[in-house]
Design a protein around this motif. Structure first.
Motif, PDB file in Angstrom:
ATOM      1  N   ARG A 158     -18.157   5.884 -81.524  1.00 53.52           N
ATOM      2  CA  ARG A 158     -19.326   5.201 -82.076  1.00 53.52           C
ATOM      3  C   ARG A 158     -18.977   3.774 -82.474  1.00 53.52           C
ATOM      4  NH1 ARG A 158     -22.594   4.417 -86.875  1.00 53.52           N
ATOM      5  NH2 ARG A 158     -24.733   5.124 -86.525  1.00 53.52           N
ATOM      6  N   ASN A 159     -17.786   3.591 -82.996  1.00 53.63           N
ATOM      7  CA  ASN A 159     -17.354   2.257 -83.402  1.00 53.63           C
ATOM      8  C   ASN A 159     -17.256   1.310 -82.209  1.00 53.63           C
ATOM      9  OD1 ASN A 159     -16.178   0.552 -85.643  1.00 53.63           O
ATOM     10  ND2 ASN A 159     -14.478   0.491 -84.194  1.00 53.63           N
ATOM     11  N   LEU A 160     -16.996   1.878 -81.006  1.00 53.70           N
ATOM     12  CA  LEU A 160     -16.875   1.075 -79.790  1.00 53.70           C
ATOM     13  C   LEU A 160     -18.184   0.957 -79.034  1.00 53.70           C
ATOM     14  CD1 LEU A 160     -13.511   2.501 -78.365  1.00 53.70           C
ATOM     15  CD2 LEU A 160     -13.825   0.451 -79.767  1.00 53.70           C
ATOM     16  N   ASN A 161     -19.237   1.635 -79.514  1.00 59.13           N
ATOM     17  CA  ASN A 161     -20.514   1.691 -78.796  1.00 59.13           C
ATOM     18  C   ASN A 161     -21.041   0.289 -78.524  1.00 59.13           C
ATOM     19  OD1 ASN A 161     -23.427   2.043 -78.283  1.00 59.13           O
ATOM     20  ND2 ASN A 161     -23.027   4.191 -78.813  1.00 59.13           N
ATOM     21  N   GLU A 162     -21.398   0.033 -77.281  1.00 60.85           N
ATOM     22  CA  GLU A 162     -21.825  -1.309 -76.879  1.00 60.85           C
ATOM     23  C   GLU A 162     -23.157  -1.723 -77.495  1.00 60.85           C
ATOM     24  OE1 GLU A 162     -23.905   0.049 -72.626  1.00 60.85           O
ATOM     25  OE2 GLU A 162     -22.025  -1.085 -72.635  1.00 60.85           O
ATOM     26  N   THR A 163     -23.882  -0.783 -78.085  1.00 56.83           N
ATOM     27  CA  THR A 163     -25.135  -1.141 -78.748  1.00 56.83           C
ATOM     28  C   THR A 163     -24.909  -1.887 -80.058  1.00 56.83           C
ATOM     29  OG1 THR A 163     -25.283   0.934 -80.007  1.00 56.83           O
ATOM     30  CG2 THR A 163     -26.247   0.908 -77.793  1.00 56.83           C
ATOM     31  N   GLY A 164     -23.673  -1.864 -80.545  1.00 57.05           N
ATOM     32  CA  GLY A 164     -23.390  -2.528 -81.813  1.00 57.05           C
ATOM     33  C   GLY A 164     -23.714  -1.698 -83.029  1.00 57.05           C
ATOM     34  N   ILE A 165     -23.923  -0.380 -82.841  1.00 59.31           N
ATOM     35  CA  ILE A 165     -24.304   0.484 -83.956  1.00 59.31           C
ATOM     36  C   ILE A 165     -23.210   0.527 -85.021  1.00 59.31           C
ATOM     37  CG2 ILE A 165     -23.353   2.607 -82.937  1.00 59.31           C
ATOM     38  CD1 ILE A 165     -26.698   2.297 -84.846  1.00 59.31           C
ATOM     39  N   GLY A 166     -21.960   0.233 -84.643  1.00 58.40           N
ATOM     40  CA  GLY A 166     -20.874   0.220 -85.618  1.00 58.40           C
ATOM     41  C   GLY A 166     -21.010  -0.867 -86.656  1.00 58.40           C
ATOM     42  N   ASN A 167     -21.659  -1.966 -86.295  1.00 59.78           N
ATOM     43  CA  ASN A 167     -22.036  -3.021 -87.246  1.00 59.78           C
ATOM     44  C   ASN A 167     -20.859  -3.546 -88.070  1.00 59.78           C
ATOM     45  OD1 ASN A 167     -24.026  -4.751 -88.209  1.00 59.78           O
ATOM     46  ND2 ASN A 167     -24.434  -3.475 -90.005  1.00 59.78           N
ATOM     47  N   GLY A 168     -19.781  -3.891 -87.384  1.00 58.99           N
ATOM     48  CA  GLY A 168     -18.667  -4.526 -88.076  1.00 58.99           C
ATOM     49  C   GLY A 168     -17.643  -3.586 -88.663  1.00 58.99           C
ATOM     50  N   THR A 169     -17.863  -2.284 -88.525  1.00 57.55           N
ATOM     51  CA  THR A 169     -16.852  -1.348 -89.015  1.00 57.55           C
ATOM     52  C   THR A 169     -15.650  -1.352 -88.075  1.00 57.55           C
ATOM     53  OG1 THR A 169     -17.904   0.485 -87.827  1.00 57.55           O
ATOM     54  CG2 THR A 169     -18.528   0.160 -90.135  1.00 57.55           C
ATOM     55  N   SER A 170     -14.512  -1.007 -88.619  1.00 53.39           N
ATOM     56  CA  SER A 170     -13.284  -0.943 -87.826  1.00 53.39           C
ATOM     57  C   SER A 170     -12.678   0.440 -87.992  1.00 53.39           C
ATOM     58  CB  SER A 170     -12.293  -2.018 -88.292  1.00 53.39           C
ATOM     59  OG  SER A 170     -11.122  -2.004 -87.512  1.00 53.39           O
ATOM     60  N   PHE A 171     -12.210   0.996 -86.877  1.00 51.98           N
ATOM     61  CA  PHE A 171     -11.668   2.347 -86.903  1.00 51.98           C
ATOM     62  C   PHE A 171     -10.478   2.403 -85.963  1.00 51.98           C
ATOM     63  CE2 PHE A 171     -11.754   7.022 -86.349  1.00 51.98           C
ATOM     64  CZ  PHE A 171     -11.892   7.394 -87.674  1.00 51.98           C
ATOM     65  N   PRO A 172      -9.409   3.094 -86.356  1.00 52.63           N
ATOM     66  CA  PRO A 172      -8.211   3.114 -85.509  1.00 52.63           C
ATOM     67  C   PRO A 172      -8.428   3.902 -84.223  1.00 52.63           C
ATOM     68  CG  PRO A 172      -7.955   4.604 -87.372  1.00 52.63           C
ATOM     69  CD  PRO A 172      -9.205   3.817 -87.623  1.00 52.63           C
ATOM     70  N   SER A 173      -7.553   3.663 -83.259  1.00 56.59           N
ATOM     71  CA  SER A 173      -7.608   4.386 -81.988  1.00 56.59           C
ATOM     72  C   SER A 173      -7.343   5.873 -82.222  1.00 56.59           C
ATOM     73  CB  SER A 173      -6.569   3.830 -81.016  1.00 56.59           C
ATOM     74  OG  SER A 173      -6.868   2.498 -80.688  1.00 56.59           O
ATOM     75  N   ILE A 174      -8.102   6.691 -81.487  1.00 55.82           N
ATOM     76  CA  ILE A 174      -8.000   8.147 -81.600  1.00 55.82           C
ATOM     77  C   ILE A 174      -7.839   8.723 -80.199  1.00 55.82           C
ATOM     78  CG2 ILE A 174      -9.168  10.253 -82.346  1.00 55.82           C
ATOM     79  CD1 ILE A 174      -8.455   8.440 -84.688  1.00 55.82           C
ATOM     80  N   PRO A 175      -6.922   9.660 -79.983  1.00 57.64           N
ATOM     81  CA  PRO A 175      -6.769  10.253 -78.650  1.00 57.64           C
ATOM     82  C   PRO A 175      -7.869  11.260 -78.354  1.00 57.64           C
ATOM     83  CG  PRO A 175      -5.285  11.320 -80.179  1.00 57.64           C
ATOM     84  CD  PRO A 175      -5.948  10.196 -80.947  1.00 57.64           C
ATOM     85  N   ILE A 178      -8.879  -5.167 -90.091  1.00 58.18           N
ATOM     86  CA  ILE A 178      -8.099  -4.092 -90.694  1.00 58.18           C
ATOM     87  C   ILE A 178      -8.973  -2.864 -90.926  1.00 58.18           C
ATOM     88  CG2 ILE A 178      -6.780  -3.393 -92.719  1.00 58.18           C
ATOM     89  CD1 ILE A 178      -5.782  -6.224 -92.956  1.00 58.18           C
ATOM     90  N   SER A 179      -8.529  -1.734 -90.416  1.00 63.04           N
ATOM     91  CA  SER A 179      -9.245  -0.467 -90.593  1.00 63.04           C
ATOM     92  C   SER A 179      -8.496   0.381 -91.610  1.00 63.04           C
ATOM     93  CB  SER A 179      -9.336   0.281 -89.265  1.00 63.04           C
ATOM     94  OG  SER A 179      -8.043   0.675 -88.835  1.00 63.04           O
ATOM     95  N   PRO A 180      -9.172   1.352 -92.204  1.00 63.92           N
ATOM     96  CA  PRO A 180      -8.454   2.274 -93.104  1.00 63.92           C
ATOM     97  C   PRO A 180      -7.418   3.090 -92.334  1.00 63.92           C
ATOM     98  CG  PRO A 180     -10.847   2.454 -93.363  1.00 63.92           C
ATOM     99  CD  PRO A 180     -10.606   1.654 -92.131  1.00 63.92           C
ATOM    100  N   LEU A 181      -6.370   3.445 -93.009  1.00 66.80           N
ATOM    101  CA  LEU A 181      -5.421   4.429 -92.481  1.00 66.80           C
ATOM    102  C   LEU A 181      -6.061   5.802 -92.656  1.00 66.80           C
ATOM    103  CD1 LEU A 181      -2.519   5.168 -91.472  1.00 66.80           C
ATOM    104  CD2 LEU A 181      -1.881   5.336 -93.882  1.00 66.80           C
TER     105      LEU A 181
END
Length: 626
Positions: free
Chosen positions: A447-464, A491-494
Motif C-alpha cells: 500500500r505504501n508503494l501504491n501508485e495512487t499515492g494512497i500512502g500519502n508520505g508514509t514510509s515503510f521498510p521493505s518486506i519480503p 526514515i521509517s519506523p523499525l
C-alpha cells in the motif's frame, strides 16, 4: 500461582474497577444536545490535533522513568542505557518513540495479544524479573488495535486500563469469561444477571432505541453490544460507555497510559471487495477520521452522529452525543464477524436466537449489513475532489483487516507521529494451519508503494513475500524489518515483528471459535507471553538486550551515538537481510519451542461442536467475497 516459566495466571484477586465515565446521555441511544460554544467542525489532517499534541507532552514526560528503568534492567553490555536517557531527556525529539500494534484474529488475537501486553506491563508479577520485558508498555506512546486486537485494547481501556491478570482473574467473573459463547450471553450470577433470552432481548431493545432516535442500524450494532457484555465491566454491557470517554479518564489525562487507536476500512455501499487503496479510518480518544489523501480530515469523536456538511455544522442543528459507543467502535473494527450473524440459520444457534437474528435482518434488510453505518456521513461535502464518499449521506465502515492490513500499522507510520519502533504482534491466520505468514506486513508495504499515492508520505521498510516468510522461518520467531534506515527515501519506523508461534501451547485456534474454556483461555495468554519474551529469554538469552537495541535504534541515529557492539550483534541476528526464497513452501507445522503446558485444545476446538460455528462463518465469507 505462577507458572514454571514465570507468568502469573491467578495471583491478583482484586475486582476490576468499573469505569467512572459512562458519559453517554441516554445509554446506547445517541442524543441531540446543545453544542459547545465553539461548534465542532472537520479539521484538515495536515497535523496532529492540538489535543493530541498537548497529551503527548504529558505522556512523554511520564514515559521517561519507565524507559530508563527498562534499559537498566535490560543492561546492554558496554552501554549505559539509563545515562543515555538522562542525557537526552531535555530533548524530547531525541528520545525513543515506541508504538505497539495488536493484530486482528478474533479471540485468538485477543488472547495471544493479551499475553504480549502482559509481558510488556511492569505491573504484572515477575514482568520485571531477569529475562522479562515489563515496562515496555509503560514506555510506549501509542497502542493500536484491530478486530480481536481492538477488543483487547478496548477492553483494557474501558476497564480503567486494567492489567491482563486482573481481567483473567476477576473474582466477579464479569469480563473475559469466554467459556460462555457470545451467542449464549453471560452466565447468570455475574453482574449481568441475564438468561440467554433476556440477553438477546436487552441487546435488541438497546439497538431499537438508536433506531427510534432516527439513526440507521446495522448488524454491527448488535455485534458490538454482544461484545460489550464480554469486555466491559458494567451492567448490560455498559451501553453508556463511549470511546471518547477515554479522553476524560484520569489515567489517560495524566499520561499514565499509551494513546489507544482502533482502525476500520471505508467501504462504499454495494462494494464487495476491499482494495489496497481503500480509505483507512481511525478512532482515537479525541478524533475520528483519516490521514489518507482521499478524505484527509478528522472530527471530534465525541460528536460522531452530528450532521456535518461541507466540514461544518449547520448553526440551526444541535450536536449529537453518545453515538461513539465503545462496543460499537470495537464492533466496527471487527465487522467481519457480521458474516456469522448473516448466516445464523446454518450456524447451529438455538432456534429462538436464529429467530432473533432473522427478525433483525428482515427489519433492516440483508444488503450491506456486514458494514457499520456511521450516518450521517461526517465528511459529506468535504474535499469533494478526492473524497469518495463526499456526495453520500452515508459513511459505511468495515473490519480494519479486510484490506489484508491485519496489523494496525497505519496510525503508527504517520509522519506526524514520529514513531521510531513498532512492536507488531501478529495473530493472523494466514496459513492452512492457522498461523501467520507476514501477509499483513506485505499488505502495508504494498500500500505504501501504491501508485495512487494512497500512502500519502508514509514510509515503510521493505518486506519480503509470504513464501519467503515461511521458507526462512521469519514467521516462527521475532524479526526486525527496516534496520538500515538509509534504504528508504524517508526514515521509517523499525518494525519488530512478533508472530504467534507455539512456545508452550498450540494457539492456532480458528478465528471463528467463539468459546474457550478457562484452561485454554489462560494457556493462549501464556503462550503469547512466552512468544513476546522468547520464553523469558530461555530461547535466546540476548533477546531482552535486542529489544532494548530496537527501542534505541532510531534515537541513536538522531543523536549520532555509536551503536553498541551488542546491538550490532542483535541486528545481525534478527534483521531481515534481504534474502528471498519465493518457492512454494511445504505445509507449515511449527514445533513447540518450549515444554507444552497441557495437551493442546486447538485441534479439539476445530474438531468439536465449534467447527460448525466456524464452518457457517466460512460459508458466509465465501458467499460474501465471490
Amino acid at each position: 500461582m505462577t507458572t514454571p516459566t514465570g507468568f502469573p495466571m491467578a495471583t491478583l484477586s482484586g475486582s476490576l474497577l468499573s469505569r467512572a465515565l459512562p458519559n453517554a446521555p441516554d445509554g446506547y441511544t445517541p442524543a441531540q444536545l446543545d453544542c459547545p460554544s465553539t461548534r465542532p467542525s472537520v479539521r484538515d489532517a495536515a497535523d496532529l490535533s492540538d489535543n493530541e499534541k498537548q497529551w503527548l507532552e504529558t505522556r512523554l514526560e511520564k514515559s521517561i522513568d519507565p524507559m530508563r528503568d527498562l534499559l537498566r534492567r535490560i543492561n546492554i553490555p558496554n552501554f549505559d542505557g539509563p545515562a543515555y536517557i538522562t542525557s537526552n531527556e531535555n530533548n524530547r525529539s531525541a528520545l525513543p518513540n515506541i508504538g505497539i500494534a495488536m493484530s486482528g484474529g478474533g479471540y485468538r488475537a485477543l488472547l495471544n495479544g493479551a499475553g504480549a501486553i502482559a509481558a510488556f506491563d511492569s505491573r504484572e508479577e515477575n514482568a520485571t524479573s531477569p529475562g522479562h520485558l515489563g515496562g515496555l508498555l509503560q514506555s510506549a506512546t501509542y497502542l493500536s488495535g484491530l478486530s480481536g486486537g481492538g477488543w483487547l485494547v478496548g477492553s483494557l481501556f474501558m476497564n480503567n486500563f486494567t492489567t491482563v491478570s486482573q481481567s483473567l482473574n476477576d473474582p466477579t467473573q464479569t469480563v473475559w469469561q469466554f467459556d460462555q459463547s457470545i451467542f449464549e450471553g453471560p452466565e447468570q450470577g455475574s453482574i449481568q444477571l441475564l438468561d440467554t433470552a433476556s440477553y438477546f432481548n436487552t441487546i435488541r431493545d438497546q439497538v431499537n432505541g438508536k433506531r427510534d432516535a432516527g439513526f440507521n442500524r446495522s448488524v454491527t450494532d448488535y455485534w458490538g453490544r454482544a461484545l460489550s457484555f464480554q469486555l466491559i465491566n458494567a451492567t448490560d454491557g455498559g451501553p453508556a460507555y463511549t470511546w471518547s470517554s477515554i479522553a476524560q479518564a484520569d489515567d489517560f489525562m495524566q499520561g499514565d497510559t499509551p494513546f489507544p487507536v482502533l482502525v476500520a476500512d471505508g467501504r462504499a455501499p454495494g462494494e464487495l471487495l476491499i482494495s489496497g487503496n481503500t480509505t483507512v479510518y481511525e478512532f482515537n480518544p479525541f478524533e475520528f477520521g483519516t490521514w489518507d489523501p482521499t478524505t484527509f480530515g478528522f472530527i471530534p469523536t465525541e460528536f460522531l452522529g452530528s450532521n456535518f456538511s461541507n466540514g461544518e455544522l449547520d448553526p440551526r442543528v444541535q450536536c449529537v452525543r453518545g453515538f461513539d459507543n465503545a462496543g460499537f467502535v470495537m464492533g466496527t473494527s471487527s465487522s467481519l464477524f457480521n458474516q456469522f450473524l448473516l448466516n445464523a440459520d446454518s450456524a447451529g444457534l438455538p432456534s429462538f436466537a436464529q429467530s432473533f437474528v432473522t427478525d433483525i435482518l428482515e427489519s433492516i434488510g440483508r444488503d450491506n449489513n456486514d458494514i457499520a453505518d456511521y450516518s450521517p456521513n461526517p465528511f459529506y461535502g468535504y474535499h469533494n475532489s478526492t473524497n469518495r464518499n463526499a456526495q453520500s449521506g452515508r459513511l459505511t465502515l468495515v473490519d480494519g483487516g479486510e484490506d489484508l492490513q491485519n496489523i494496525p500499522l497505519h496510525p503508527l507510520i504517520q509522519p506526524n507521529r514520529h514513531v521510531d519502533v513498532i512492536f507488531a504482534i501478529d495473530s493472523s491466520a494466514d496459513t492452512e494451519s492457522v498461523w501467520p505468514n507476514g501477509t499483513a506486513l506485505v499488505a502495508t508495504y504494498e500500500r505504501n508503494l501504491n501508485e495512487t499515492g494512497i500512502g500519502n508520505g508514509t514510509s515503510f521498510p521493505s518486506i519480503p513475500d509470504t513464501n519467503t516468510f515461511v521458507n526462512l522461518g521469519l514467521n516462527t520467531r521475532p524479526t526486525f524489518f527496516g534496520c538500515n534506515s538509509s534504504n528508504t527515501s524517508s526514515i521509517s519506523p523499525l518494525i519488530v515483528y512478533i508472530p504467534n508461534s507455539p512456545y508452550v501451547f498450540q494457539s492456532n485456534v480458528t478465528t471463528f471459535t467463539f468459546a474457550y474454556n478457562i484452561t485454554t483461555r489462560n494457556s493462549m495468554v501464556h503462550n503469547g507471553y512466552e512468544g513476546a519474551t522468547m520464553g523469558n529469554a530461555t530461547v535466546d538469552p540476548q533477546w531482552p538486550v535486542c529489544v532494548g537495541c530496537a527501542v534505541l535504534s532510531r534515537s541513536l541515529e538522531r543523536t549520532e551515538t555509536e551503536v553498541p557492539q551488542a546491538c550490532q550483534e542483535c541486528f545481525q541476528r534478527y534483521c531481515w537481510d534481504g534474502t528471498l526464497n519465493s518457492t512454494r513452501p511445504n505445509t507449515y507445522d511449527p514445533p513447540f519451542k518450549g515444554q507444552a503446558l497441557v495437551e493442546s485444545d486447538a485441534a479439539a476446538l476445530r474438531r468439536n461442536g465449534f467447527v460448525a460455528l466456524a464452518a457457517a462463518a466460512v460459508v458466509g465469507l465465501t458467499a460474501f467475497f465471490t
